[in-house]
Scaffold this active site. Structure first.
Site, short mmCIF file in Angstrom:
data_model
loop_
_atom_site.label_atom_id
_atom_site.label_comp_id
_atom_site.label_asym_id
_atom_site.label_seq_id
_atom_site.Cartn_x
_atom_site.Cartn_y
_atom_site.Cartn_z
N TYR A 51 0.79 -0.81 -0.11
CA TYR A 51 -0.22 0.07 0.07
C TYR A 51 0.67 1.40 -0.31
CZ TYR A 51 -5.34 -0.91 0.09
OH TYR A 51 -6.49 -0.10 -0.39
N GLU A 53 -0.95 4.59 -0.70
CA GLU A 53 -1.63 5.66 -0.54
C GLU A 53 -0.58 7.41 -0.18
OE1 GLU A 53 -5.00 5.92 2.07
OE2 GLU A 53 -6.27 3.95 0.17
N ASP A 197 -6.28 13.35 -25.20
CA ASP A 197 -6.05 11.84 -25.31
C ASP A 197 -5.33 10.85 -25.94
OD1 ASP A 197 -6.52 9.70 -24.69
OD2 ASP A 197 -8.30 8.94 -23.70
N THR A 223 -3.29 5.07 -21.84
CA THR A 223 -2.89 4.50 -21.47
C THR A 223 -1.23 4.41 -21.67
OG1 THR A 223 -3.91 3.59 -23.41
CG2 THR A 223 -5.56 4.03 -21.76
N LYS A 226 -0.81 0.24 -25.10
CA LYS A 226 -0.93 0.00 -26.93
C LYS A 226 -0.40 0.14 -27.76
CE LYS A 226 -6.21 1.62 -26.03
NZ LYS A 226 -6.26 2.62 -24.96
N ARG A 232 -1.17 -2.33 -18.58
CA ARG A 232 -2.59 -2.12 -19.00
C ARG A 232 -2.25 -1.17 -17.66
NH1 ARG A 232 -6.72 -3.34 -21.52
NH2 ARG A 232 -5.64 -4.58 -23.11
N1 DSN Z 1 -11.41 0.48 -25.82
C1 DSN Z 1 -9.60 1.05 -26.42
C2 DSN Z 1 -9.73 0.58 -28.10
O1 DSN Z 1 -9.82 -0.04 -28.35
O2 DSN Z 1 -9.42 1.52 -28.45
C3 DSN Z 1 -10.14 2.34 -26.47
O3 DSN Z 1 -10.07 2.53 -24.87
#
Ligand code: DSN
Length: 414
Positions: A51, A53, A197, A223, A226, A232
């Site tokens: 933990y 925080e 984003d 994120t 990707k 993730r």
């Molecule tokens: N769900 C994702 C995508 O496939 O583009 C985006 O968060």
């Protein structure tokens, strides 16, 4: 020490099935990738037990000296990679990174603008089914019917009409370069903040193969799994003057204790992205997308916006006379994993959809190149033009197996 197989054979068996599924299929989901073994190792470590925080050197728990070092490294690497003034590496996922940013920049009920999900935007950019759409008055902009590219004139017109406090740029099914400078100009016309984003294109941005949003934005969210090829998870970048409100919006407003294992894995991913080989990987991802796009066009398929500048293509399959859902299922049967996708101005429901979205980040991590891309494009057209033809499907499945055996998966087979 007990292994997973001994303790929980059921889950262990299913994980093994998933390993096999990943090894034996060609993954064209534009938002997926294969994290390295180093990233997986950090993510699966006993850091999960801690933990922490708070933020480095300001924690509510004892025993944080090592995680302080880990989080500080992750922050410094993120800042270096994207030339940012401040980084928060605690968001668990993109949705949390976006919501925390809205908490920081907006009051409930405020007006904001985001790209319509139906035109390639993301649901957390104000879609009514999400907390973003329920909490704020989001006005949607989209692409022009003629060019299928973002209609910046419409964005400007809507901004002047609705005077949003925040404009959100970024997409999840948009194959073209996004002009962040233009978004900044529009935001400045109405005194709005700009949030980008960059989840889909973060890897390309990191190496300069897509223009960076950082100098033009107040806040950038992303994120990490990707094109960036990390765990993730997610992060937020911002200007120094917004650092404090972003940090307190992430913790404690949005989230509780950070996932220290994920922060360590993000630090590893940022480190990998800072290496020269990462540029080469992104270059190949783009080259593969170009080959895929031109082969599909050569075989008569229409691509939304007429092509691609990035890692994905959005294919209008109306002319073939099948839905996106049917295409996804038929390709799934032969071992090609994709997702159906609405195309702009789609006349079908999102469930059925008239398009398919194909991305090259995962297969490029696996080492696929031009020859394989040509073959995959031909396989896709062959399968979706003969849905239900068992002979064609079994032959295609054989061909998919051939390629999968030849290209091991980083993180699984190395
Ligand atoms: N769900 C994702 C995508 O496939 O583009 C985006 O968060």
């Amino acid at each position: 020490m007990s292994s997973l197989r001994q303790i929980d054979p059921e889950i262990s068996r299913i994980i093994e099935l998933e390993r096999k599924r990943q090894q034996e299929t060609i993954n064209l989901i534009a938002s997926e990738n294969y994290a390295s073994r180093a990233v997986l190792e950090a993510n699966g470590s006993f850091l999960t037990d801690k933990y922490a925080e708070g933020y480095p050197h300001h924690r509510y728990y004892g025993g944080c000296e090592n995680v302080d070092e880990i989080e500080t490294l992750a922050i410094e690497r993120a800042k270096k990679l994207f030339c940012a003034e401040h980084a928060n590496v605690q968001p668990h996922a993109g949705a949390q990174a976006n919501m925390a940013s809205y908490f920081a920049l907006l009051e409930y009920g405020d007006t904001a603008m985001g790209m319509s999900l139906a035109h390639g935007g993301h649901m957390t950019h104000g879609d009514k089914i999400t907390l973003s759409g329920k909490s704020y008055r989001f006005i949607s902009y989209g692409v022009s019917k003629e060019t299928e590219r973002i209609d910046y004139q419409e964005v400007e017109k809507l901004a002047l009409e609705y005077k949003p406090k925040l404009i959100v740029a970024g997409a999840s099914a948009y194959p073209r370069i996004i002009d962040f400078e233009r978004f900044r100009q529009i935001a400045d016309m109405v005194g709005a903040k700009l949030l980008v984003d960059m989840a889909h294109i973060a890897g390309l941005v990191a190496v300069g193969l897509h223009p960076t949003p950082v100098p033009y934005s107040d806040v950038v969210t992303s994120t990490t799994h990707k094109t960036l090829r990390g765990p993730r998870s997610a992060f937020v970048l911002c200007r120094k003057e917004l650092a404090q409100i972003i940090d307190s919006a992430v913790f404690p407003e949005m989230q509780g204790g950070p996932f220290v294992h994920a922060i360590a894995a993000k630090a590893v991913a940022f480190h990998e992205a800072l290496q020269p080989s990462f540029f080469e990987y992104q270059r190949k991802t783009l080259d593969n997308a170009q080959v895929l796009a031109s082969e599909l066009q050569r075989m008569g398929l229409r691509l939304v916006s007429g092509g691609t500048d990035n890692h994905l293509v959005l294919v209008d399959i109306t002319a073939i006379g099948v839905t996106g859902k049917d295409a996804q299922e038929a390709l799934g049967r032969v071992g090609i994993v994709i997702n159906r996708n609405a195309i702009p101005f789609d006349t079908r429901s999102r469930w059925l959809a008239s398009g398919i979205r194909l991305g090259t980040p995962a297969i490029t991590s696996r080492g696929f190149g031009e020859a394989e891309m040509k073959h995959i494009a031909e396989l896709i057209v062959r399968v979706i033009s003969h849905i239900g033809d068992n002979a064609i499907e079994s032959q295609a499945k054989e061909e998919v197996s051939h390629w999968c055996r030849r290209f091991p998966i980083p993180g699984i087979d190395d």
